[in-house]
Write a protein that holds these residues in place. Structure first.
Motif, short mmCIF file in Angstrom:
data_model
loop_
_atom_site.label_atom_id
_atom_site.label_comp_id
_atom_site.label_asym_id
_atom_site.label_seq_id
_atom_site.Cartn_x
_atom_site.Cartn_y
_atom_site.Cartn_z
N PRO A 231 0.87 -1.24 0.02
CA PRO A 231 -0.01 -0.03 -0.08
C PRO A 231 0.87 1.16 -0.11
N VAL A 232 0.42 2.05 -0.76
CA VAL A 232 1.01 3.61 -0.80
C VAL A 232 0.03 4.54 -0.39
N GLN A 233 0.58 5.49 0.54
CA GLN A 233 -0.53 6.53 0.94
C GLN A 233 -0.12 7.75 0.01
N VAL A 234 -1.16 8.09 -0.78
CA VAL A 234 -0.98 9.31 -1.78
C VAL A 234 -2.17 10.29 -1.11
N GLY A 235 -1.65 11.36 -0.57
CA GLY A 235 -2.72 12.28 0.36
C GLY A 235 -3.49 11.39 1.07
N ALA A 236 -4.98 11.69 1.10
CA ALA A 236 -5.97 10.82 1.71
C ALA A 236 -6.32 9.63 1.30
N GLN A 237 -5.48 9.11 0.21
CA GLN A 237 -6.00 8.11 -0.46
C GLN A 237 -5.03 6.80 -0.31
N GLN A 238 -5.26 5.51 -0.41
CA GLN A 238 -4.55 4.54 -0.49
C GLN A 238 -4.30 3.72 -2.05
N LEU A 239 -3.26 3.73 -2.36
CA LEU A 239 -3.11 2.88 -3.70
C LEU A 239 -2.21 1.60 -3.23
N ASN A 240 -2.69 0.41 -3.78
CA ASN A 240 -2.12 -0.78 -3.65
C ASN A 240 -1.43 -1.14 -4.84
N LEU A 241 0.05 -1.60 -4.89
CA LEU A 241 1.01 -1.92 -5.73
C LEU A 241 1.13 -3.57 -5.62
N LEU A 242 0.57 -4.33 -6.48
CA LEU A 242 0.48 -5.55 -6.59
C LEU A 242 1.85 -6.04 -7.68
N CYS A 243 2.83 -6.36 -7.19
CA CYS A 243 4.04 -6.74 -7.93
C CYS A 243 4.58 -8.14 -7.95
N CYS A 244 4.98 -8.43 -9.23
CA CYS A 244 5.84 -9.80 -9.09
C CYS A 244 6.62 -9.77 -10.48
N ALA B 196 7.41 -22.71 -18.46
CA ALA B 196 6.28 -22.30 -18.96
C ALA B 196 5.11 -22.38 -18.08
N ARG B 197 4.89 -23.51 -17.34
CA ARG B 197 3.81 -23.81 -16.33
C ARG B 197 3.85 -22.84 -15.22
N ARG B 198 4.90 -22.69 -14.60
CA ARG B 198 5.28 -21.95 -13.51
C ARG B 198 4.82 -20.52 -13.85
N ASN B 199 5.22 -19.89 -15.24
CA ASN B 199 4.98 -18.54 -15.53
C ASN B 199 3.57 -18.32 -15.50
N HIS B 200 2.59 -19.53 -16.13
CA HIS B 200 1.04 -19.53 -16.32
C HIS B 200 0.64 -19.30 -14.84
N ASP B 201 0.98 -20.23 -14.04
CA ASP B 201 0.42 -20.31 -12.51
C ASP B 201 0.91 -19.06 -11.81
N GLU B 202 1.98 -18.28 -12.12
CA GLU B 202 2.31 -17.13 -11.26
C GLU B 202 1.32 -16.16 -11.69
N LEU C 203 -1.66 -13.81 -9.44
CA LEU C 203 -2.08 -12.64 -9.52
C LEU C 203 -3.54 -12.28 -9.78
N THR C 204 -4.21 -13.08 -10.61
CA THR C 204 -5.49 -12.93 -10.81
C THR C 204 -6.38 -13.29 -9.50
N ASP C 205 -5.79 -14.24 -8.77
CA ASP C 205 -6.66 -14.77 -7.74
C ASP C 205 -6.49 -13.84 -6.71
N ILE C 206 -5.16 -13.10 -6.39
CA ILE C 206 -5.12 -12.11 -5.52
C ILE C 206 -6.26 -10.96 -5.81
N VAL D 282 -1.20 -3.08 -10.96
CA VAL D 282 -0.13 -4.33 -11.32
C VAL D 282 1.07 -4.11 -11.91
N LEU D 283 2.41 -4.22 -11.15
CA LEU D 283 3.54 -3.91 -11.98
C LEU D 283 4.39 -5.20 -11.89
N GLY D 284 5.33 -5.14 -13.06
CA GLY D 284 6.33 -6.18 -13.29
C GLY D 284 6.62 -6.62 -14.83
N ASP D 285 7.51 -7.15 -14.84
CA ASP D 285 8.19 -7.80 -15.83
C ASP D 285 7.47 -9.29 -15.97
#
Length: 361
Positions: A168-181, A196-202, A206-209, A234-237
């Motif tokens: 979570p990032v606090q930006v003024g009065a709001q909270q923005l969540n960074l989902l990173c992997c 390839a299977r692990r990439n798919h499941d990783e 993300l989508t399950d979170i 969502v952030l990431g390579d």
């Protein structure tokens, strides 16, 4: 910013004279992101900064590079990682326990190929959640190859090749969540297609979170993921392209077309684009849009994906064309866009607007 020897990046960032790091810093200073994720940045595998990130900030980002203005990031996070964390059991079947092949994530040392976060706004570290320890076999309907890993290896192998973190990032009065992997690349495997299977499941994780899956447990035992009204990015390579490459396309397609992901950014008019990508000639024919490529292989691998409840202003990929005066920041001394000049990836940015109070954008 990863090297096979532990401590090598710390030594490399100890001075302000490394040309490659100066170019990377100049790109960041030019784009001036408020929040930034850097992939493949070595630091201690248990988390925290050994001084490498502080050095990079002090010696490079906080000093003007290539006629750019300095930029400061007072808030930083170096998460724990599975890369180079030696498994208690043989994973690659060679009868020995050695790195990198027997790491819970591929790496020559614990902390190799990690990622870091930099922010101009406070990171709520006490509220950070992670799924570093989630076992691959515990993902419902996982794609783990049936006969590749031993029973003992299956018991310990984690799904996240680095870590999945919610910051979570606090930006003024709001909270923005960074989902990173940073999922494993879907290559460097055999007929079993374990990567390839692990990439798919990783990507599935993300989508399950995002879906607040009730069976999820984070590393502290808390259930579920994001709440229905949470604002997130969502952030990431992600090492996955919906049009090209070797990955299992269902994983990245499910994420990019998810109803909680901003469709205009993921697959619409606001997909991050560049001018320079149009003139790049990858070594393999590609079907995807060259303007959307983020990698020298001619692939869209790197993502900034705001949630659908965020207001997006504009987006882009830093890939200057041949006439741009900043072209030299991605090229070597001969003017060729090479990985050794800075990176084989390109910086992706998205501008969003938060109604977070006066003077906050």
């Amino acid at each position: 910013m990863s090297l096979p020897e532990p401590g090598a990046i710390l030594a490399q960032t100890a001075t302000a004279e490394e040309p490659r790091l100066r170019r990377l810093a100049a790109i960041i200073q030019h784009i001036r992101p408020d929040v930034l994720m850097l992939c493949e940045f070595d630091h201690p595998g248990t988390g925290g900064d050994d001084g490498s990130l502080a050095n990079f900030c002090r010696h490079y980002l906080e000093r003007g590079q290539h006629q750019q203005q300095p930029i400061a990031y007072p808030y930083r996070y170096c998460p724990p990682t599975n890369t180079g964390l030696l498994s208690p059991y043989d994973l690659d079947g060679d009868g020995e326990r050695t790195l990198p092949g027997d790491g819970l994530g591929f790496g020559e040392h614990h902390g190799h190929f990690s990622f870091v976060l930099l922010s101009r706004y406070p990171l709520q570290e006490a509220q950070i959640r992670s799924w570093q320890q989630w076992r691959w076999q515990d993902l419902p309907d996982h794609l783990m190859p049936a006969d590749y890993y031993s029973p003992q290896a299956r018991e310990v192998l984690r799904l996240s090749s680095k870590n999945h973190v919610l910051v979570p990032v606090q930006v003024g009065a709001q909270q923005l969540n960074l989902l990173c992997c940073h999922p494993t690349p879907p290559v460097f495997d055999g007929e079993e297609k374990r990567n390839a299977r692990r990439n798919h499941d990783e990507l599935r994780l993300l989508t399950d979170i995002i879906d607040h899956a009730p069976w999820l447990r984070d590393d502290w035992g808390a259930r579920g993921g994001l709440a229905a009204d949470d604002k997130f990015v969502v952030l990431g390579d992600l090492n996955a392209d919906m049009a090209d490459g070797d990955g299992i396309k269902a994983g990245i397609r499910r994420l990019l077309l998810h109803p909680r992901i901003h469709r205009q950014v993921s697959a619409g008019k606001l997909t991050p684009k560049s001018l320079g990508g149009r003139f790049h000639l990858p070594w393999q024919p590609r079907q995807g849009r060259a303007t959307e490529w983020t990698h020298l292989a001619g692939l869209r691998l790197d993502y900034v994906l705001p949630s659908s409840n965020l207001d997006v202003l504009q987006s882009g990929v830093f890939w200057p064309d041949k006439k741009d005066p900043l072209r030299h920041l991605i090229c070597d001394e001969q003017g060729r866009p090479r990985a050794q000049a800075g990176s084989d990836h390109r910086l992706v940015w998205v501008d969003i607007r938060l109604n977070a109070g006066p003077d906050v954008a």
